[in-house]
Design an enzyme around this catalytic site. Structure first.
Site, PDB file in Angstrom:
ATOM      1  N   ARG A 186       6.927  -5.731  -5.705  1.00 20.50           N
ATOM      2  CA  ARG A 186       5.680  -6.134  -5.057  1.00 20.50           C
ATOM      3  C   ARG A 186       4.475  -5.700  -5.890  1.00 20.50           C
ATOM      4  N   ARG A 246      -1.251   2.082   7.242  1.00 20.97           N
ATOM      5  CA  ARG A 246      -0.248   1.018   7.243  1.00 20.97           C
ATOM      6  C   ARG A 246       0.746   1.265   8.388  1.00 20.97           C
ATOM      7  N   PHE A 263       6.542  -0.914   7.666  1.00 16.55           N
ATOM      8  CA  PHE A 263       6.432  -1.501   6.322  1.00 16.55           C
ATOM      9  C   PHE A 263       6.973  -0.498   5.304  1.00 16.55           C
ATOM     10  N   GLU A 293       3.072 -13.862   0.688  1.00 13.29           N
ATOM     11  CA  GLU A 293       4.357 -14.335   1.217  1.00 13.29           C
ATOM     12  C   GLU A 293       4.436 -15.862   1.178  1.00 13.29           C
ATOM     13  N   LYS A 343       2.201 -18.652   7.725  1.00 15.37           N
ATOM     14  CA  LYS A 343       0.988 -18.396   6.929  1.00 15.37           C
ATOM     15  C   LYS A 343       0.604 -19.619   6.089  1.00 15.37           C
ATOM     16  N   GLN A 375      -4.421  -2.444  10.464  1.00 25.33           N
ATOM     17  CA  GLN A 375      -4.804  -1.723   9.240  1.00 25.33           C
ATOM     18  C   GLN A 375      -6.079  -2.306   8.634  1.00 25.33           C
ATOM     19  N   ASP A 376      -6.073  -3.604   8.337  1.00 25.00           N
ATOM     20  CA  ASP A 376      -7.209  -4.202   7.634  1.00 25.00           C
ATOM     21  C   ASP A 376      -8.449  -4.240   8.521  1.00 25.00           C
ATOM     22  N   TYR A 433       7.556 -16.001   8.941  1.00 32.26           N
ATOM     23  CA  TYR A 433       6.188 -15.501   8.732  1.00 32.26           C
ATOM     24  C   TYR A 433       5.505 -16.259   7.594  1.00 32.26           C
ATOM     25  N   SER A 476      -1.582 -15.030   2.653  1.00 34.15           N
ATOM     26  CA  SER A 476      -0.676 -13.981   2.160  1.00 34.15           C
ATOM     27  C   SER A 476       0.127 -14.412   0.944  1.00 34.15           C
ATOM     28  N   ALA A 512      -5.981 -11.192  12.864  1.00 32.07           N
ATOM     29  CA  ALA A 512      -4.895 -10.985  13.827  1.00 32.07           C
ATOM     30  C   ALA A 512      -3.702 -11.868  13.484  1.00 32.07           C
TER      31      ALA A 512
HETATM   32  P1  NAP Z   1      -1.508  -5.362  11.265  1.00 29.07           P
HETATM   33  O1  NAP Z   1      -1.822  -3.923  10.960  1.00 29.07           O
HETATM   34  O2  NAP Z   1      -0.149  -5.737  11.721  1.00 29.07           O
HETATM   35  O3  NAP Z   1      -2.575  -5.848  12.376  1.00 29.07           O
HETATM   36  C1  NAP Z   1      -2.404  -7.034  13.088  1.00 29.07           C
HETATM   37  C2  NAP Z   1      -3.505  -7.159  14.119  1.00 29.07           C
HETATM   38  O4  NAP Z   1      -3.326  -8.389  14.843  1.00 29.07           O
HETATM   39  C3  NAP Z   1      -3.530  -6.030  15.173  1.00 29.07           C
HETATM   40  O5  NAP Z   1      -4.868  -5.688  15.443  1.00 29.07           O
HETATM   41  C4  NAP Z   1      -2.905  -6.720  16.383  1.00 29.07           C
HETATM   42  O6  NAP Z   1      -3.296  -6.159  17.614  1.00 29.07           O
HETATM   43  C5  NAP Z   1      -3.479  -8.123  16.242  1.00 29.07           C
HETATM   44  N1  NAP Z   1      -2.761  -9.134  17.034  1.00 29.07           N
HETATM   45  C6  NAP Z   1      -1.446  -9.447  16.956  1.00 29.07           C
HETATM   46  N2  NAP Z   1      -1.153 -10.408  17.829  1.00 29.07           N
HETATM   47  C7  NAP Z   1      -2.301 -10.705  18.500  1.00 29.07           C
HETATM   48  C8  NAP Z   1      -2.633 -11.601  19.543  1.00 29.07           C
HETATM   49  N3  NAP Z   1      -1.719 -12.407  20.107  1.00 29.07           N
HETATM   50  N4  NAP Z   1      -3.915 -11.674  19.969  1.00 29.07           N
HETATM   51  C9  NAP Z   1      -4.863 -10.858  19.422  1.00 29.07           C
HETATM   52  N5  NAP Z   1      -4.595  -9.964  18.448  1.00 29.07           N
HETATM   53  C10 NAP Z   1      -3.322  -9.889  18.001  1.00 29.07           C
HETATM   54  O7  NAP Z   1      -1.844  -6.275   9.988  1.00 29.07           O
HETATM   55  P2  NAP Z   1      -2.726  -5.964   8.670  1.00 29.07           P
HETATM   56  O8  NAP Z   1      -1.852  -5.337   7.654  1.00 29.07           O
HETATM   57  O9  NAP Z   1      -3.989  -5.315   9.082  1.00 29.07           O
HETATM   58  O10 NAP Z   1      -2.998  -7.435   8.157  1.00 29.07           O
HETATM   59  C11 NAP Z   1      -4.138  -8.186   8.596  1.00 29.07           C
HETATM   60  C12 NAP Z   1      -3.884  -9.657   8.371  1.00 29.07           C
HETATM   61  O11 NAP Z   1      -3.669  -9.898   6.990  1.00 29.07           O
HETATM   62  C13 NAP Z   1      -2.669 -10.226   9.076  1.00 29.07           C
HETATM   63  O12 NAP Z   1      -2.969 -11.563   9.422  1.00 29.07           O
HETATM   64  C14 NAP Z   1      -1.590 -10.193   8.013  1.00 29.07           C
HETATM   65  O13 NAP Z   1      -0.591 -11.161   8.301  1.00 29.07           O
HETATM   66  C15 NAP Z   1      -2.400 -10.529   6.787  1.00 29.07           C
HETATM   67  N6  NAP Z   1      -1.931 -10.018   5.516  1.00 29.07           N
HETATM   68  C16 NAP Z   1      -1.618  -8.705   5.376  1.00 29.07           C
HETATM   69  C17 NAP Z   1      -1.236  -8.220   4.130  1.00 29.07           C
HETATM   70  C18 NAP Z   1      -0.918  -6.766   3.911  1.00 29.07           C
HETATM   71  O14 NAP Z   1      -0.315  -6.445   2.895  1.00 29.07           O
HETATM   72  N7  NAP Z   1      -1.343  -5.883   4.790  1.00 29.07           N
HETATM   73  C19 NAP Z   1      -1.188  -9.101   3.032  1.00 29.07           C
HETATM   74  C20 NAP Z   1      -1.539 -10.437   3.214  1.00 29.07           C
HETATM   75  C21 NAP Z   1      -1.923 -10.882   4.463  1.00 29.07           C
HETATM   76  P3  NAP Z   1      -2.472  -4.948  18.322  1.00 29.07           P
HETATM   77  O15 NAP Z   1      -3.039  -3.678  17.718  1.00 29.07           O
HETATM   78  O16 NAP Z   1      -2.792  -5.133  19.756  1.00 29.07           O
HETATM   79  O17 NAP Z   1      -1.021  -5.130  17.980  1.00 29.07           O
HETATM   80  O1  F7E Z   2       8.634  -5.171   2.572  1.00 31.37           O
HETATM   81  C1  F7E Z   2      11.894  -4.372   1.054  1.00 31.37           C
HETATM   82  C2  F7E Z   2      11.769  -5.693   1.777  1.00 31.37           C
HETATM   83  O2  F7E Z   2       7.983  -5.055   4.976  1.00 31.37           O
HETATM   84  C3  F7E Z   2       8.461  -5.072   1.178  1.00 31.37           C
HETATM   85  C4  F7E Z   2       3.248  -7.697   5.124  1.00 31.37           C
HETATM   86  O3  F7E Z   2       2.024  -7.019   5.152  1.00 31.37           O
HETATM   87  O4  F7E Z   2       3.111  -7.957   2.748  1.00 31.37           O
HETATM   88  C5  F7E Z   2       3.929  -7.454   3.787  1.00 31.37           C
HETATM   89  O5  F7E Z   2       5.201  -8.096   3.787  1.00 31.37           O
HETATM   90  C6  F7E Z   2       9.809  -5.181   0.477  1.00 31.37           C
HETATM   91  C7  F7E Z   2      10.684  -6.356   0.945  1.00 31.37           C
HETATM   92  O6  F7E Z   2       6.363  -5.976   3.238  1.00 31.37           O
HETATM   93  C8  F7E Z   2      13.073  -1.968   3.489  1.00 31.37           C
HETATM   94  O7  F7E Z   2      13.019  -6.396   1.798  1.00 31.37           O
HETATM   95  C9  F7E Z   2      13.646  -2.609   1.500  1.00 31.37           C
HETATM   96  O8  F7E Z   2      11.259  -6.978  -0.162  1.00 31.37           O
HETATM   97  O9  F7E Z   2       6.783  -3.590   3.296  1.00 31.37           O
HETATM   98  P1  F7E Z   2       7.429  -4.875   3.612  1.00 31.37           P
HETATM   99  P2  F7E Z   2       6.450  -7.543   2.957  1.00 31.37           P
HETATM  100  O10 F7E Z   2       7.658  -8.146   3.535  1.00 31.37           O
HETATM  101  O11 F7E Z   2       6.224  -7.721   1.501  1.00 31.37           O
HETATM  102  C10 F7E Z   2       2.821  -9.352   2.829  1.00 31.37           C
HETATM  103  C11 F7E Z   2       1.888  -9.700   1.691  1.00 31.37           C
HETATM  104  C12 F7E Z   2       2.329  -9.774   4.157  1.00 31.37           C
HETATM  105  O12 F7E Z   2       1.535 -10.716   4.275  1.00 31.37           O
HETATM  106  C13 F7E Z   2       2.995  -9.185   5.335  1.00 31.37           C
HETATM  107  O13 F7E Z   2       2.168  -9.314   6.496  1.00 31.37           O
HETATM  108  O14 F7E Z   2      10.562  -4.002   0.763  1.00 31.37           O
HETATM  109  N1  F7E Z   2      12.541  -3.327   1.859  1.00 31.37           N
HETATM  110  N2  F7E Z   2      13.990  -1.770   2.488  1.00 31.37           N
HETATM  111  C14 F7E Z   2      12.170  -2.954   3.085  1.00 31.37           C
HETATM  112  N3  F7E Z   2      11.140  -3.348   3.868  1.00 31.37           N
HETATM  113  C15 F7E Z   2      10.993  -2.761   5.069  1.00 31.37           C
HETATM  114  N4  F7E Z   2       9.941  -3.132   5.847  1.00 31.37           N
HETATM  115  N5  F7E Z   2      11.870  -1.809   5.516  1.00 31.37           N
HETATM  116  C16 F7E Z   2      12.935  -1.364   4.770  1.00 31.37           C
HETATM  117  O15 F7E Z   2      13.697  -0.515   5.186  1.00 31.37           O
END
Ligand code: NAP
Ligand code: F7E
Length: 321
Positions: free
Chosen positions: A215, A182, A186, A125, A151, A12-13, A147, A123, A79
């Site tokens: 959140r 997304r 999620f 988290e 992080k 996504q990002d 996770y 994150s 990644a």
């Molecule tokens: P995402 O959609 O899950 O994307 C993850 C990326 O990592 C994908 O391009 C995936 O490739 C790549 N990847 C996974 N394992 C790999 C490996 N072994 N080698 C090379 N590439 C690999 O995550 P996102 O939401 O864009 O988030 C980007 C980053 O920000 C992540 O580090 C996440 O933990 C962090 N983050 C996200 C949030 C959020 O709310 N979105 C908040 C805080 C931090 P494939 O396409 O091949 O799977």
């Molecule tokens: O859950 C609740 C679940 O999986 C949010 C990642 O991008 O943000 C993300 O992590 C909340 C949690 O995100 C379901 O229990 C209820 O309390 O969308 P989520 P996350 O766990 O906050 C952080 C910042 C990151 O860094 C991570 O990479 O929603 N929840 N019912 C559920 N969650 C999911 N996934 N599915 C359900 O059915």
């Protein structure tokens, strides 16, 4: 022309960041991992304008080689294994990707491009079972999942390499950010996808876990700009990126079903499968340092974000297959 190297460009990002940097005139090099298929759905519209190179977070040589060949001015390490729920079923792999993968990227930079600037995707988290509210840069970490623990490691190894080797390496502690791109597992996207399918008669329920969790949700398109701004500073520093507002999953559900004039209470089924072994109950960040030092502010508020996601899923599910 500046060069940016992005790990996780297919995520996504990564897709939003690549767009953002291309608009700024960057040469963008994206790291993809080898697959028997080409799962580039989020960057299909960009593949002609970015250079894709193959490497894996598990493989040091491949990472060092792509950094050496790209000669980047900026490295964005996005990644990771990013799904919290999966981190309990694949804890070791999550540690390899999300924790040690950061060290491997920092080593690649140190050996092959030490003058480059490094962004680590930290994150909210990491705050987990929060010890103060709102959470800011000085709030101690208390991760609640493999996770989150991984992080925290990634965050501190970035600080350590900055201090040990005088690298320009920063962490953005980003709170949840969402978009029509997304991942479907999620909770926000799971809900907006279900709303669209229910509205179109293709589904009749959505099965969820703890809908009282709260959140601080922002829009991914806004958050990638904060990443870029962090690497334009005179000195490396870490920042919380958030909206400063918190909502429950229940409130998100209400807003999403309301977009199509339905009442979520008629469609939600509680399913134990989606409850987590340890929950993060409440997150809300204080983005004031980012506002003051980076001049960054979120532009998309939650109601607009929800509508954007529901409308995108309605459009996708309305198309003939
Ligand atoms: P995402 O959609 O899950 O994307 C993850 C990326 O990592 C994908 O391009 C995936 O490739 C790549 N990847 C996974 N394992 C790999 C490996 N072994 N080698 C090379 N590439 C690999 O995550 P996102 O939401 O864009 O988030 C980007 C980053 O920000 C992540 O580090 C996440 O933990 C962090 N983050 C996200 C949030 C959020 O709310 N979105 C908040 C805080 C931090 P494939 O396409 O091949 O799977
Ligand atoms: O859950 C609740 C679940 O999986 C949010 C990642 O991008 O943000 C993300 O992590 C909340 C949690 O995100 C379901 O229990 C209820 O309390 O969308 P989520 P996350 O766990 O906050 C952080 C910042 C990151 O860094 C991570 O990479 O929603 N929840 N019912 C559920 N969650 C999911 N996934 N599915 C359900 O059915």
């Amino acid at each position: 022309m500046k060069t940016a190297l992005i790990t996780g460009i297919t995520g996504q990002d990564g897709s939003y960041l690549a767009e953002h940097l291309l608009k700024k005139g960057y040469r963008v090099v994206g790291v993809v991992r080898r697959s028997s298929t080409t799962p580039y759905e989020r960057i299909a519209h960009l593949v002609d304008r970015v250079e894709l190179v193959s490497a894996d977070l598990l493989d040091q040589t491949s990472l060092t080689d792509v950094v050496q060949a790209a000669e980047p001015d900026e490295i964005y390490n996005l990644a990771a294994q990013s799904f919290v729920q999966t981190s309990w079923t694949q804890p070791v792999l999550t540690g390899e990707f999300t924790a040690l993968g950061v060290t491997r990227m920092l080593e690649a930079m140190r050996k092959a491009a030490p003058k480059s600037r490094f962004y680590q995707a930290s994150s909210s988290e990491q705050f987990g079972k929060v010890v103060e509210t709102p959470q800011r840069e000085s709030t101690p970490f208390y991760p609640r999942s493999p996770y989150g623990v991984a992080k925290v490691y990634g965050h501190w190894i970035t600080v350590n390499y900055r201090e040990s080797f005088d690298l320009f390496a920063v962490s953005g502690i980003l709170f949840n950010h969402e978009s029509p791109r997304r991942g479907l597992e999620f909770v926000t996207r799971k809900i907006t996808d279900a709303v669209a399918r229910i509205k179109l008669g293709k589904a009749h329920e959505v099965r969820l876990g703890n809908i009282d969790a709260r959140r601080d949700w922002g829009f991914a398109g806004d958050y990638v700009d904060a990443m870029w701004r962090m690497l334009q500073q005179d000195a490396p520093d870490d920042f919380v990126i958030s909206t400063g507002k918190t909502y429950s999953v229940r409130e998100f559900l209400d807003a999403a079903f309301s977009v199509v004039d339905l009442d979520y209470r008629n469609y939600v089924v509680h399913d134990e499968k989606f409850f987590r072994p340890a929950e993060v109950d409440l997150l809300v960040g204080d983005p004031s340092k980012a506002k003051n030092k980076l001049g960054w502010e979120p532009r998309v508020a939650l109601p607009e974000l929800v509508r954007m996601m529901v409308e995108a899923d309605l459009e996708r599910h309305s198309k003939p297959r």
